[in-house]
Design a protein around this motif. Structure first.
Motif, mmCIF file in Angstrom:
data_model
loop_
_atom_site.group_PDB
_atom_site.id
_atom_site.type_symbol
_atom_site.label_atom_id
_atom_site.label_comp_id
_atom_site.label_asym_id
_atom_site.label_seq_id
_atom_site.Cartn_x
_atom_site.Cartn_y
_atom_site.Cartn_z
ATOM 1 N N VAL A 125 -9.024 -3.315 16.705
ATOM 2 C CA VAL A 125 -9.509 -2.886 18.024
ATOM 3 C C VAL A 125 -10.497 -3.904 18.586
ATOM 4 N N GLU A 126 -11.378 -4.431 17.754
ATOM 5 C CA GLU A 126 -12.345 -5.436 18.226
ATOM 6 C C GLU A 126 -11.641 -6.677 18.750
ATOM 7 N N THR A 127 -10.641 -7.136 18.019
ATOM 8 C CA THR A 127 -9.912 -8.333 18.443
ATOM 9 C C THR A 127 -9.160 -8.069 19.741
ATOM 10 N N TYR A 128 -8.471 -6.933 19.808
ATOM 11 C CA TYR A 128 -7.746 -6.566 21.019
ATOM 12 C C TYR A 128 -8.704 -6.481 22.206
ATOM 13 N N THR A 129 -9.844 -5.842 22.003
ATOM 14 C CA THR A 129 -10.832 -5.672 23.069
ATOM 15 C C THR A 129 -11.334 -7.015 23.583
ATOM 16 N N LYS A 130 -11.520 -7.967 22.687
ATOM 17 C CA LYS A 130 -11.957 -9.301 23.117
ATOM 18 C C LYS A 130 -10.917 -9.952 24.020
ATOM 19 N N TYR A 131 -9.650 -9.804 23.669
ATOM 20 C CA TYR A 131 -8.597 -10.346 24.536
ATOM 21 C C TYR A 131 -8.623 -9.690 25.909
ATOM 22 N N ILE A 132 -8.780 -8.376 25.937
ATOM 23 C CA ILE A 132 -8.688 -7.634 27.194
ATOM 24 C C ILE A 132 -9.963 -7.768 28.023
ATOM 25 N N ASP A 133 -11.110 -7.501 27.426
ATOM 26 C CA ASP A 133 -12.372 -7.454 28.174
ATOM 27 C C ASP A 133 -12.998 -8.829 28.412
ATOM 28 N N GLU A 134 -12.947 -9.690 27.417
ATOM 29 C CA GLU A 134 -13.596 -10.998 27.553
ATOM 30 C C GLU A 134 -12.688 -12.036 28.199
ATOM 31 N N ASP A 135 -11.438 -12.082 27.735
ATOM 32 C CA ASP A 135 -10.520 -13.111 28.219
ATOM 33 C C ASP A 135 -9.647 -12.637 29.380
ATOM 34 N N LEU A 136 -9.623 -11.320 29.616
ATOM 35 C CA LEU A 136 -8.738 -10.735 30.624
ATOM 36 C C LEU A 136 -7.294 -11.162 30.398
ATOM 37 N N ASP A 137 -6.888 -11.170 29.126
ATOM 38 C CA ASP A 137 -5.586 -11.672 28.712
ATOM 39 C C ASP A 137 -4.750 -10.532 28.119
ATOM 40 N N ILE A 138 -4.097 -9.787 28.993
ATOM 41 C CA ILE A 138 -3.277 -8.646 28.577
ATOM 42 C C ILE A 138 -2.132 -9.102 27.671
ATOM 43 N N TYR A 139 -1.509 -10.201 28.032
ATOM 44 C CA TYR A 139 -0.388 -10.732 27.256
ATOM 45 C C TYR A 139 -0.780 -10.951 25.793
ATOM 46 N N SER A 140 -1.835 -11.722 25.556
ATOM 47 C CA SER A 140 -2.243 -12.049 24.184
ATOM 48 C C SER A 140 -2.730 -10.816 23.433
ATOM 49 N N GLY A 141 -3.400 -9.918 24.124
ATOM 50 C CA GLY A 141 -3.882 -8.700 23.480
ATOM 51 C C GLY A 141 -2.738 -7.862 22.940
ATOM 52 N N ASN A 142 -1.721 -7.637 23.753
ATOM 53 C CA ASN A 142 -0.586 -6.823 23.320
ATOM 54 C C ASN A 142 0.288 -7.555 22.303
ATOM 55 N N ARG A 143 0.388 -8.853 22.434
ATOM 56 C CA ARG A 143 1.120 -9.641 21.429
ATOM 57 C C ARG A 143 0.396 -9.558 20.095
ATOM 58 N N TYR A 144 -0.917 -9.687 20.117
ATOM 59 C CA TYR A 144 -1.713 -9.574 18.897
ATOM 60 C C TYR A 144 -1.493 -8.213 18.228
ATOM 61 N N LEU A 145 -1.536 -7.140 19.005
ATOM 62 C CA LEU A 145 -1.332 -5.801 18.435
ATOM 63 C C LEU A 145 0.023 -5.711 17.744
ATOM 64 N N THR A 146 1.050 -6.234 18.378
ATOM 65 C CA THR A 146 2.392 -6.186 17.800
ATOM 66 C C THR A 146 2.447 -6.943 16.480
ATOM 67 N N VAL A 147 1.883 -8.114 16.461
ATOM 68 C CA VAL A 147 1.906 -8.937 15.248
ATOM 69 C C VAL A 147 1.073 -8.278 14.138
ATOM 70 N N ALA A 148 -0.082 -7.730 14.491
ATOM 71 C CA ALA A 148 -0.940 -7.071 13.495
ATOM 72 C C ALA A 148 -0.234 -5.861 12.894
ATOM 73 N N VAL A 149 0.390 -5.061 13.735
ATOM 74 C CA VAL A 149 1.098 -3.879 13.245
ATOM 75 C C VAL A 149 2.303 -4.294 12.406
ATOM 76 N N GLU A 150 3.016 -5.312 12.844
ATOM 77 C CA GLU A 150 4.162 -5.768 12.051
ATOM 78 C C GLU A 150 3.714 -6.252 10.672
ATOM 79 N N ALA A 151 2.603 -6.947 10.605
ATOM 80 C CA ALA A 151 2.092 -7.395 9.304
ATOM 81 C C ALA A 151 1.801 -6.197 8.401
#
Length: 112
Positions: free
Chosen positions: A12-38
């Motif tokens: 959640v912290e990593t996802y939040t940094k992508y969304i709130d700090e970087d305003l990067d929806i693409y990378s945030g959701n890609r990160y979640l997918t990769v983390a869950v797949e792992a």
């Protein structure tokens, strides 16, 4: 055994940094997918108990819905599959969805 709360907090912290700090929806959701797949791969190989994967999916979904938002509905579906069950069929279904998401590469999409 792994500490499910620590795993959820880190994701959640990593996802939040992508969304709130970087305003990067693409990378945030890609990160979640990769983390869950792992985590799915770890459960398939018995590195983590499947019941813990289910708990992580439930907690992640709850935290992310309360948190920064901007969740791709397909990523939420991925978590929903794992919340339902972490049996062999559901893990395979979740892996297939993850692979499809990564192949289509449309993580900025917020509407179905």
């Amino acid at each position: 055994m792994i500490d499910t709360d620590k795993v959820v907090k880190r994701i959640v912290e990593t996802y939040t940094k992508y969304i709130d700090e970087d305003l990067d929806i693409y990378s945030g959701n890609r990160y979640l997918t990769v983390a869950v797949e792992a985590l799915i791969h770890e459960a398939l190989k018995n590195t983590i108990p499947r019941e813990q994967l289910k708990i992580i999916a439930e907690k992640l979904r709850d935290e992310l819905l309360e948190g920064p938002g901007s969740l791709n509905p397909y990523v939420m579906e991925l978590l929903g599959i794992l919340e339902e069950s972490t049996g062999e069929d559901n893990l395979r279904e979740a892996l297939e969805l993850s692979r499809k998401l990564l192949k289509e590469d449309r993580f900025e999409k917020l509407e179905v």
